[in-house]
Design an enzyme around this catalytic site. Structure first.
Site, mmCIF file in Angstrom:
data_model
loop_
_atom_site.group_PDB
_atom_site.id
_atom_site.type_symbol
_atom_site.label_atom_id
_atom_site.label_comp_id
_atom_site.label_asym_id
_atom_site.label_seq_id
_atom_site.Cartn_x
_atom_site.Cartn_y
_atom_site.Cartn_z
ATOM 1 N N ASP A 1 0.872 -1.173 0.000
ATOM 2 C CA ASP A 1 0.000 0.000 0.000
ATOM 3 C C ASP A 1 0.905 1.217 0.000
ATOM 4 O OD1 ASP A 1 -1.892 1.985 0.397
ATOM 5 O OD2 ASP A 1 -2.201 1.501 2.529
ATOM 6 N N VAL A 2 1.118 1.796 -1.191
ATOM 7 C CA VAL A 2 2.101 2.855 -1.370
ATOM 8 C C VAL A 2 1.429 4.217 -1.212
ATOM 9 C CG1 VAL A 2 3.812 3.865 -2.919
ATOM 10 C CG2 VAL A 2 3.374 1.396 -2.972
ATOM 11 N N GLY B 1 -8.186 7.031 -7.289
ATOM 12 C CA GLY B 1 -6.929 6.495 -6.779
ATOM 13 C C GLY B 1 -7.016 5.025 -6.415
ATOM 14 N N ALA B 2 -5.909 4.325 -6.588
ATOM 15 C CA ALA B 2 -5.872 2.887 -6.308
ATOM 16 C C ALA B 2 -6.178 2.590 -4.846
ATOM 17 C CB ALA B 2 -4.502 2.327 -6.676
ATOM 18 N N ASP B 3 -5.713 3.449 -3.942
ATOM 19 C CA ASP B 3 -5.977 3.225 -2.523
ATOM 20 C C ASP B 3 -7.459 3.344 -2.210
ATOM 21 O OD1 ASP B 3 -5.806 5.953 -3.188
ATOM 22 O OD2 ASP B 3 -5.188 6.537 -1.173
ATOM 23 N N ARG B 4 -8.139 4.240 -2.904
ATOM 24 C CA ARG B 4 -9.572 4.434 -2.670
ATOM 25 C C ARG B 4 -10.361 3.246 -3.223
ATOM 26 N NH1 ARG B 4 -11.107 10.612 -3.954
ATOM 27 N NH2 ARG B 4 -12.690 10.158 -2.347
#
Length: 255
Positions: A6-7, A106-109
């Site tokens: 998780d960047v 975003g990928a984290d979202r």
């Protein structure tokens, strides 16, 4: 075993997963410039827990820092003979991104709402406290948007860097609301306005959609804010990593 990244802009949360989370670590996002330097950080951590390179069969990544994605790709290929799998809106299954520009999410979202849907509710909100605070709303099983707020440390650093006399202060939620010294003033001014601002925003969202949402907070700073208001009672340190697993399972047709 799956190796998860998780960047974030400040830190990378690394997890090794097999049926359940085995180990997690945090390293600085700017602490390496090559795939070999990254391996030099992780290798002693793996060795300490007796995790061997051959135990890792896949590498899944959520990244909001495009500049290091190339390094992560080379790292996965060189040390684990694996193609890095990045979370993206393309070919996303299970959840529809009902926003104006789905490819910009975003990928984290994406990972957060995937985890919300599987582990919590189809009507849930994730609040991720990082360099930026993201609020992600899952409504009837789909991502419908949210909001982005400058993170608490980001606000503190901006104030410190742009003023001559104001000091850096620690993250601390004070019970009182009138500061008698400079440090108290900053802590009250930043932390309380962020917390209570989010609290009011959550009320507005529930009023707008005429529904109660399950609320989950995550992120490094989220742990420090756990429980200070009723809306922050549910803290999940590994929400994003869980979402990476969900994404991988969907990609491989396992779920």
């Amino acid at each position: 075993m799956r190796l998860l990244f998780d960047v974030g802009n400040t830190h990378i949360v690394v997890g090794v997963y097999e049926k359940d989370f085995l180990y997690t670590w945090r390293i600085g996002t700017k602490s390496f410039e090559t795939e070999d330097e990254l391996f030099s950080h992780l290798s002693p951590l793996f060795n300490r827990e007796n995790i061997k390179e051959e135990d890792i069969d896949s590498v899944i990544i959520s990244s909001v820092v495009p500049s290091i994605n190339y390094i992560l790709n080379k790292f996965a290929d060189k040390y684990f003979k694996s193609e890095a799998i990045f979370v993206t809106p393309k070919n996303l299954k299970s959840i529809e991104l009902k926003v104006d520009y789905p490819n910009e999410v975003g990928a984290d979202r994406i990972a957060n709402v995937l985890a919300l849907k599987k582990y919590y509710s189809e009507n849930a909100i994730a609040i991720d406290f990082g360099t930026a605070i993201t609020i992600d709303v899952l409504y009837e099983g789909d991502f419908i948007g949210g909001s982005i707020i400058p993170g608490i440390n980001t606000q503190m650093m901006a104030l410190f860097s742009k003023t001559a006399k104001l000091p850096q202060v620690e993250l601390k939620f004070l019970e009182y609301s009138v500061g008698k010294n400079t440090i108290d003033n900053i802590q009250i001014g930043i932390i309380k306005t962020v917390v209570y601002g989010i609290q009011q925003l959550l009320k507005d969202i529930e009023k707008e959609y005429k529904r109660k949402f399950e609320i989950v907070i995550t992120g490094g700073i989220g742990k420090s804010l756990h429980g200070i208001i009723p809306e922050f009672n549910n803290y999940d340190a590994y929400l994003t990593l869980k979402g990476l697993n969900v994404f991988y399972d969907f990609m491989k047709g396992a779920d």
